[in-house]
Design a protein around this motif. Structure first.
Motif, PDB file in Angstrom:
ATOM      1  N   SER A 141     -13.726  34.182 -44.189  1.00  0.00           N
ATOM      2  CA  SER A 141     -13.704  34.117 -42.725  1.00  0.00           C
ATOM      3  C   SER A 141     -15.120  34.115 -42.157  1.00  0.00           C
ATOM      4  O   SER A 141     -15.434  33.373 -41.218  1.00  0.00           O
ATOM      5  N   PRO A 148      -7.278  38.902 -36.649  1.00  0.00           N
ATOM      6  CA  PRO A 148      -6.305  38.145 -37.440  1.00  0.00           C
ATOM      7  C   PRO A 148      -5.120  37.720 -36.586  1.00  0.00           C
ATOM      8  O   PRO A 148      -4.843  38.315 -35.535  1.00  0.00           O
ATOM      9  N   THR A 173     -10.865  37.317 -48.411  1.00  0.00           N
ATOM     10  CA  THR A 173     -10.653  36.608 -47.154  1.00  0.00           C
ATOM     11  C   THR A 173     -11.694  36.973 -46.097  1.00  0.00           C
ATOM     12  O   THR A 173     -12.003  36.152 -45.237  1.00  0.00           O
ATOM     13  N   VAL A 174     -12.210  38.191 -46.149  1.00  0.00           N
ATOM     14  CA  VAL A 174     -13.232  38.580 -45.179  1.00  0.00           C
ATOM     15  C   VAL A 174     -14.477  37.711 -45.353  1.00  0.00           C
ATOM     16  O   VAL A 174     -15.028  37.181 -44.371  1.00  0.00           O
ATOM     17  N   VAL A 182     -13.324  26.074 -48.653  1.00  0.00           N
ATOM     18  CA  VAL A 182     -13.572  26.462 -47.269  1.00  0.00           C
ATOM     19  C   VAL A 182     -14.824  25.769 -46.739  1.00  0.00           C
ATOM     20  O   VAL A 182     -14.849  25.280 -45.595  1.00  0.00           O
ATOM     21  N   LYS A 241      -9.247  35.030 -37.487  1.00  0.00           N
ATOM     22  CA  LYS A 241     -10.239  36.080 -37.694  1.00  0.00           C
ATOM     23  C   LYS A 241     -11.651  35.531 -37.541  1.00  0.00           C
ATOM     24  O   LYS A 241     -12.541  36.168 -36.961  1.00  0.00           O
ATOM     25  N   ALA A 242     -11.871  34.320 -38.051  1.00  0.00           N
ATOM     26  CA  ALA A 242     -13.214  33.745 -38.036  1.00  0.00           C
ATOM     27  C   ALA A 242     -13.674  33.388 -36.628  1.00  0.00           C
ATOM     28  O   ALA A 242     -14.826  33.634 -36.259  1.00  0.00           O
ATOM     29  N   LEU A 259      -7.127  31.898 -41.644  1.00  0.00           N
ATOM     30  CA  LEU A 259      -8.435  32.532 -41.513  1.00  0.00           C
ATOM     31  C   LEU A 259      -9.163  32.117 -40.241  1.00  0.00           C
ATOM     32  O   LEU A 259     -10.107  32.788 -39.807  1.00  0.00           O
ATOM     33  N   TYR A 268      -6.627  28.453 -46.012  1.00  0.00           N
ATOM     34  CA  TYR A 268      -7.726  28.795 -45.111  1.00  0.00           C
ATOM     35  C   TYR A 268      -7.318  28.718 -43.636  1.00  0.00           C
ATOM     36  O   TYR A 268      -8.044  29.204 -42.778  1.00  0.00           O
TER      37      TYR A 268
END
Length: 293
Positions: free
Chosen positions: A7, A188, A3-4, A138, A182-183, A179, A176
């Motif tokens: 993101s 988060p 997920t990092v 994504v 965080k993005a 996310l 997604y």
């Protein structure tokens, strides 16, 4: 793909978007006794380039699908193939299967849709090799539905947290969607107090708005904290998907009318003729005026 990294991909492919004026007039007031605030995501917390999560759209996506598959490591050998038609067919097939199970408002898991698309494409000779389906998904979402935080989002969430309000989400979404926080906000969603224990996501339930079942589940979740619907503000941008079902379950409702792309009055929908939100806001921070500190 973790997920990092996903993101970071969203962040690197995102640029600022401004909301478009709606001409709506705010309807404010004071809501006494509020203990919880629950939000929609697309068009409410985040500006959505398409006005909603991208699964709601039916335009030709072939160029975006091809580009995303190549970004994700697949070798596309037939870029002129009917990618968009095949993609939408997989979505409709998945939805129809849920309808046959008695679900009025079926939701898909987008990973399953793309997996089926890639398998069919490989069988038909449109694609070779392997790649990351999660990255393709994504990347495709970034291309067809760019998002950006609504003005004042972070400050509003942080102030609601300081006021010790319970926060949650009920939204049409895919894996997604969480996310985005965080993005685009660098934290988060849990760091803003948007707890999973108070949230309902369509892709997890495999059922979408305006299903009452999503709001019933929210009602049950809040009940474990002793919070009643009349102590909860639900904030969304769509009369049909947000205000109508939430109000039917007894939640107090706020229509977010801050972006012309996503504001849905549904005036032609016979089910919504007599549906009125209790409050209307055109800026997210107007919530702070409605809720007594």
């Amino acid at each position: 793909m973790d997920t990092v990294a996903l993101s970071e991909h969203i962040r690197s492919y995102s640029t600022p978007i401004e909301p478009l004026p709606t001409g709506a007039i705010s309807r404010l007031g004071k809501a006494e006794g509020i203990r919880a605030v629950v939000f929609d995501v697309y068009g409410t917390l985040f500006i959505s380039g398409s006005g909603d999560i991208s699964l709601a759209r039916n335009e030709d996506r072939s160029p975006a699908i091809v580009a995303s598959l190549e970004t994700a490591g697949f070798q596309v050998t037939e870029s002129a193939a009917p990618w968009s038609k095949a993609f939408l067919h997989q979505i409709e097939t998945a939805r129809q299967a849920r309808k046959e199970q008695g679900i009025s408002y079926p939701e898909v898991r987008i990973e399953e849709v793309w997996q089926a698309l890639v398998e069919k494409a490989a069988k038909d000779g449109w694609i070779r090799g392997t790649g990351s389906i999660e990255l393709a998904i994504v990347d495709h979402e970034c291309r067809v539905n760019p998002c950006w935080p609504m003005p004042g989002l972070q400050e509003t969430l942080e102030e609601l947290g300081r006021r010790k309000l319970a926060l949650g989400i009920v939204s049409n979404a895919q894996f997604y969607t969480p996310l985005l926080f965080k993005a685009l906000l660098s934290k988060p969603l849990e760091d803003f107090g948007l707890e999973e224990a108070r949230s309902v996501w369509s892709y997890i339930e495999r059922e979408g708005k305006p299903s009452r079942n999503l709001y019933r589940k929210l009602k049950d979740k809040l009940a474990t904290e002793g919070i009643a619907p009349r102590e909860t503000l639900y904030v969304g941008n769509d009369i049909r998907n947000d205000i109508w079902p939430a109000g039917d379950l007894g939640f107090r409702t706020v229509l977010f009318a801050g972006d012309e792309r996503s504001l849905r009055w549904r005036k032609e929908d016979p089910d919504c003729q007599n549906v009125e939100p209790e409050f209307i806001i055109t800026e997210l921070d107007q919530l702070l005026q409605i809720i007594a500190p």
